[in-house]
Design a protein around this motif. Sequence first.
Motif, PDB file in Angstrom:
ATOM      1  N   UNK A   4       1.192  -0.829  -0.441  1.00 39.22           N
ATOM      2  CA  UNK A   4       0.119  -0.269  -0.561  1.00 39.22           C
ATOM      3  C   UNK A   4       0.838   1.159   0.573  1.00 39.22           C
ATOM      4  N   UNK A   5       0.140   2.646  -0.524  1.00 37.30           N
ATOM      5  CA  UNK A   5       1.162   3.556  -0.574  1.00 37.30           C
ATOM      6  C   UNK A   5       0.920   4.730   0.750  1.00 37.30           C
ATOM      7  N   UNK A   6       2.022   5.430   1.184  1.00 43.00           N
ATOM      8  CA  UNK A   6       1.978   6.241   2.700  1.00 43.00           C
ATOM      9  C   UNK A   6       1.831   7.832   1.995  1.00 43.00           C
ATOM     10  N   UNK A   7       1.902   8.012   2.764  1.00 43.03           N
ATOM     11  CA  UNK A   7       1.876   9.233   2.745  1.00 43.03           C
ATOM     12  C   UNK A   7       3.465   9.940   2.098  1.00 43.03           C
ATOM     13  N   UNK A   8       4.556   9.114   2.350  1.00 49.81           N
ATOM     14  CA  UNK A   8       5.186   9.031   1.732  1.00 49.81           C
ATOM     15  C   UNK A   8       5.473   9.042   0.630  1.00 49.81           C
ATOM     16  N   UNK A   9       4.580   8.622  -0.325  1.00 52.35           N
ATOM     17  CA  UNK A   9       4.751   8.318  -2.069  1.00 52.35           C
ATOM     18  C   UNK A   9       3.400   9.675  -2.379  1.00 52.35           C
ATOM     19  N   UNK A  10       2.944  10.603  -1.960  1.00 56.07           N
ATOM     20  CA  UNK A  10       2.027  11.577  -2.284  1.00 56.07           C
ATOM     21  C   UNK A  10       2.829  12.048  -3.060  1.00 56.07           C
ATOM     22  N   UNK A  11       4.952  12.620  -3.176  1.00 60.17           N
ATOM     23  CA  UNK A  11       4.610  13.755  -3.904  1.00 60.17           C
ATOM     24  C   UNK A  11       4.433  14.884  -2.895  1.00 60.17           C
ATOM     25  N   UNK A  12       4.893  16.544  -4.206  1.00 54.25           N
ATOM     26  CA  UNK A  12       4.319  17.776  -3.289  1.00 54.25           C
ATOM     27  C   UNK A  12       3.039  17.493  -3.368  1.00 54.25           C
ATOM     28  N   UNK A  13       2.764  18.002  -2.051  1.00 50.58           N
ATOM     29  CA  UNK A  13       1.007  18.462  -1.816  1.00 50.58           C
ATOM     30  C   UNK A  13       0.519  20.261  -1.507  1.00 50.58           C
ATOM     31  N   UNK A  14       1.067  20.362  -1.540  1.00 47.73           N
ATOM     32  CA  UNK A  14       1.450  22.079  -0.962  1.00 47.73           C
ATOM     33  C   UNK A  14       0.632  22.783  -2.416  1.00 47.73           C
ATOM     34  N   UNK A 142      -6.628  13.955  -4.221  1.00 51.02           N
ATOM     35  CA  UNK A 142      -5.663  12.949  -3.852  1.00 51.02           C
ATOM     36  C   UNK A 142      -6.244  12.223  -2.461  1.00 51.02           C
ATOM     37  N   UNK A 143      -6.379  10.791  -2.189  1.00 53.18           N
ATOM     38  CA  UNK A 143      -7.173  10.702  -1.266  1.00 53.18           C
ATOM     39  C   UNK A 143      -6.679   9.676  -0.281  1.00 53.18           C
ATOM     40  N   UNK A 144      -7.012  10.470   1.653  1.00 51.11           N
ATOM     41  CA  UNK A 144      -5.527   9.266   2.326  1.00 51.11           C
ATOM     42  C   UNK A 144      -6.825   8.478   2.927  1.00 51.11           C
ATOM     43  N   UNK A 167      -5.139   7.133  -3.994  1.00 53.33           N
ATOM     44  CA  UNK A 167      -5.175   6.313  -2.686  1.00 53.33           C
ATOM     45  C   UNK A 167      -3.781   6.253  -1.994  1.00 53.33           C
ATOM     46  N   UNK A 168      -4.077   6.157  -1.092  1.00 54.76           N
ATOM     47  CA  UNK A 168      -2.522   6.702   0.386  1.00 54.76           C
ATOM     48  C   UNK A 168      -3.243   6.489   1.415  1.00 54.76           C
ATOM     49  N   UNK A 169      -2.722   5.709   2.658  1.00 50.92           N
ATOM     50  CA  UNK A 169      -2.594   4.807   3.675  1.00 50.92           C
ATOM     51  C   UNK A 169      -1.852   6.087   4.705  1.00 50.92           C
TER      52      UNK A 169
END
Length: 397
Positions: A4-14, A142-144, A167-169
Motif C-alpha cells: 500500500x502507498x503511504x504519505x511518503x509516496x504522495x509527492x508535493x501536496x502543496x 488525492x485521497x488518504x 489513494x494512500x494510507x
Amino acid sequence: MTNFRTLDDMGDVSGKRVLVRVDLNVPMENGHVTDTTRIERVIPTIEELSGKGAKVILMAHFGRPKGKPVPEMSLRPVAEALEEVMDHDVVFAPDCAGERIDTAIDGMNRGDIMLLENTRFYPGEEQNDPDFIKKLAALGDLYVNDAFSAAHRAHASTEGLARALPAFAGRTMEAELKALEQGLGKPKRPVVAIVGGAKVSTKLDLLTNLVKKVDALVIGGGMANTFLAARGAQVGKSLCEHDLGATAKQIMIEAASAGCAVVLPVDAVVAREFKAGADSETVAIDAVPEDAMILDVGPKSVAAVNEWIDRAETLVWNGPLGAFEIAPFDQATVAAARHAADRTRTGDLVSVAGGGDTVAALNKAGVTDAFTYVSTAGGAFLEWMEGKPLPGVEALA
C-alpha cells in the motif's frame, strides 16, 4: 498487506485538495466529546499534510443516522474538540457534498483544515453509491484513508473514494497495517493467541481462522467454559453455551490437525454471585461447585499462560481471561497482561492487541503503552483476526 502507498509516496501536496477519511466516532455527552483518543490518533496525518501546505479536508461518520440528517449526530461538536486538541483552526462545513462545499473548499488557503459534515447523512455513503462517490471525489485531488476502524465497511468514503482518486494510507492506518502484518501476516514464530470474551458464538470465525495460523491458542473468559463442558467438565452455573459443544470439539480437532495447542484453564476462581467483593475461592477445574460460577481463571492457569507467553515470539490478544470489570475477577487478565508487557519491553515479544474489552483490560493493567500495538478498531480488528478481507484496506493496494 504490505503493498500500500503511504504519505511518503504522495509527492508535493502543496495547494492540493486532500480528502482524508478519519474515524471521529467519539463518545459524547450533552453535546461534548468525553474521550478524545480517536481524535488524537489522527493528528499526525492531519498535521503532516497541513504542514506541507495541503488543503486538508476531513471526512468522517458519526453514529447511525440511516441516510438522513440527524442534528444530534452532527460532527460540529467534534470539529470544536478537534480544534482544541490540535490547537489549530478547523473550519466546519455544514454538508459533505454539493456546490456550497465546492465553494468553501475553493476558499481554503494552503495548510487550512476543514471537517465535512457526517457522511452518513447521505444514503449513498453506506450504499457505496457511484453517484455519491463522484460527488465526494469532485472535492479532492488525492485521497488518504486514516480510519482502519472503518475499513471493514465498503462505503463510499472508505472504499469507493480509494478507487476514484489516487489513494494512500495515513500514518495511523500505516502503523496499524504494519502491526497486523507482524501479528498474523508474516509473524515471528512461535505465535500465541489469547482469545477471551463471553461467548463462543460471537467468535466462531475467529477461532476457526486462528487455529490454522498460530502455534498455541489460549482460551479464556466465559467462552472457555463451553470448551471445558465439551471435554466433560462440570461448570456449575457458569456462563456456558452447551449447545455449541460439538462446535467446540470440532475446533479442538482442527487445532490438533494443524499442530496448534489449545490451552484451557486448569483451575478457576468461582463465586456464588457476580458483584464487587463477592466471596470467592479457587478450585481445580474438575471441582467447580454446582451452585457456583467460574468468573476468572486461577493462578495455575495464569502460570501456564505466562509459560506460553515466554515461549512466544509473537502474541495476538483479543478478549480478557475473566470478568475483569469487577475485582477480584480481574487478577488473571492483569497478571498475564503485565507479563506480556514485560517481555515486550525487553524486545523479546511482538505484542498486538485489540477489541474494546481488551483495550479496557490493558488500560486497567496499566500496560497499554508497553504493547507493540494496541488497536482501537473494534470490528475491523476482529474481522482482520478472522482472516476476512477489509474493503477499505484492499482498495489501497
